[in-house]
Structures are given as structure tokens and as C-alpha cells.
Design a protein around this motif. Structure first.
Motif, PDB file in Angstrom:
ATOM      1  N   ASN A 113     -78.268  -4.262  29.825  1.00 31.64           N
ATOM      2  CA  ASN A 113     -78.972  -5.146  30.750  1.00 31.64           C
ATOM      3  C   ASN A 113     -80.309  -5.640  30.214  1.00 31.64           C
ATOM      4  OD1 ASN A 113     -76.898  -5.101  32.553  1.00 31.64           O
ATOM      5  ND2 ASN A 113     -77.939  -3.846  34.085  1.00 31.64           N
ATOM      6  N   ARG A 134     -79.672  -8.371  27.841  1.00 28.50           N
ATOM      7  CA  ARG A 134     -79.199  -9.556  28.553  1.00 28.50           C
ATOM      8  C   ARG A 134     -80.357 -10.301  29.220  1.00 28.50           C
ATOM      9  NH1 ARG A 134     -74.849  -5.851  30.471  1.00 28.50           N
ATOM     10  NH2 ARG A 134     -72.976  -6.442  29.315  1.00 28.50           N
ATOM     11  N   ARG A 138     -74.431  -8.210  38.556  1.00 26.33           N
ATOM     12  CA  ARG A 138     -73.201  -8.596  37.853  1.00 26.33           C
ATOM     13  C   ARG A 138     -72.629  -7.476  36.989  1.00 26.33           C
ATOM     14  NH1 ARG A 138     -69.336  -9.211  35.176  1.00 26.33           N
ATOM     15  NH2 ARG A 138     -68.478 -11.088  34.258  1.00 26.33           N
ATOM     16  N   PHE A 139     -73.518  -6.760  36.272  1.00 23.88           N
ATOM     17  CA  PHE A 139     -73.061  -5.774  35.288  1.00 23.88           C
ATOM     18  C   PHE A 139     -73.304  -4.322  35.715  1.00 23.88           C
ATOM     19  CE2 PHE A 139     -73.961  -9.671  32.912  1.00 23.88           C
ATOM     20  CZ  PHE A 139     -72.741  -9.870  32.287  1.00 23.88           C
ATOM     21  N   VAL A 165     -78.542  -9.879  36.796  1.00 24.71           N
ATOM     22  CA  VAL A 165     -77.835  -9.128  35.743  1.00 24.71           C
ATOM     23  C   VAL A 165     -77.380  -7.775  36.285  1.00 24.71           C
ATOM     24  CG1 VAL A 165     -78.184  -7.929  33.537  1.00 24.71           C
ATOM     25  CG2 VAL A 165     -78.865 -10.325  33.787  1.00 24.71           C
ATOM     26  N   CYS A 177     -75.014 -15.793  29.374  1.00 25.12           N
ATOM     27  CA  CYS A 177     -74.329 -14.522  29.636  1.00 25.12           C
ATOM     28  C   CYS A 177     -73.227 -14.690  30.668  1.00 25.12           C
ATOM     29  CB  CYS A 177     -75.327 -13.461  30.095  1.00 25.12           C
ATOM     30  SG  CYS A 177     -76.282 -12.758  28.743  1.00 25.12           S
ATOM     31  N   ASP A 191     -76.087  -0.395  33.390  1.00 26.90           N
ATOM     32  CA  ASP A 191     -75.491  -0.881  32.149  1.00 26.90           C
ATOM     33  C   ASP A 191     -76.552  -0.897  31.053  1.00 26.90           C
ATOM     34  OD1 ASP A 191     -74.597  -2.792  30.065  1.00 26.90           O
ATOM     35  OD2 ASP A 191     -72.895  -3.063  31.419  1.00 26.90           O
TER      36      ASP A 191
END
Length: 90
Positions: free
Chosen positions: A70, A73, A62-63, A59, A34, A67
Motif C-alpha cells: 500500500n 501504491r 481496495r487492497f 488504496v 493502480c 497490504d
């Protein structure tokens, strides 16, 4: 009275099996799925904790916590981590 053990959980890498870098390598490989790159310090900060929890935190950082992708991910990265770890210890 004899008690029957129904479940035993062991921390394998570094405890039962000698870890000469296989776990961090597998973790980096998984995070690459990812496009999450970690510095050596960031990688060190998640050693010894649940990798699923570490991945979820990374995660979210970062996102963004909210999100909607997630969970997917985290699942993808964790599955890649398991695959890479198995490969690295064979």
C-alpha cells in the motif's frame, strides 16, 4: 517587532487558480496507474481533502488495510497525481 513569515501554504486549485476540471481529471489519471476506478460520487466524496490522505484511504479500501504494497501504491499514485496536475494546468 516585525515577524518574518517562514512558511505560507495556499490551496491553489479552485482558490487561486480557476479549476475547470483539471484536478478531478488528474486524480482519475493518477488512480488509473493502480487500476482504481472511481464513480462520480466517490470522486466527489474526496474533493476538498488532502489527496494523499484520499489516495491512502482508497488504496486501503481496495487492497486491504494491511497490504504490504500500500505505501508504494500511495507513493506511485500521488506522484502520478502531481505530474498530471502539473500537465493539466500548463
Amino acid at each position: 517587532m516585525v515577524k518574518i513569515i517562514k512558511l505560507a501554504v495556499c490551496d491553489l486549485a479552485g482558490t487561486t487558480l480557476q479549476d475547470t476540471g483539471q484536478v478531478p481529471a488528474a486524480f482519475r489519471t493518477a488512480l488509473d496507474t493502480c487500476h482504481l476506478a472511481l464513480s462520480a460520487e466517490q470522486l466527489q466524496s474526496v474533493r476538498g481533502i488532502s489527496k494523499r490522505e484520499a489516495i491512502a484511504g482508497l488504496v486501503a479500501d481496495r487492497f486491504g488495510k494491511n497490504d504490504s504494497s500500500n505505501a508504494a501504491r500511495v507513493a506511485t499514485i500521488y506522484a502520478a497525481f502531481q505530474d498530471a496536475l502539473l500537465e493539466n494546468f500548463q
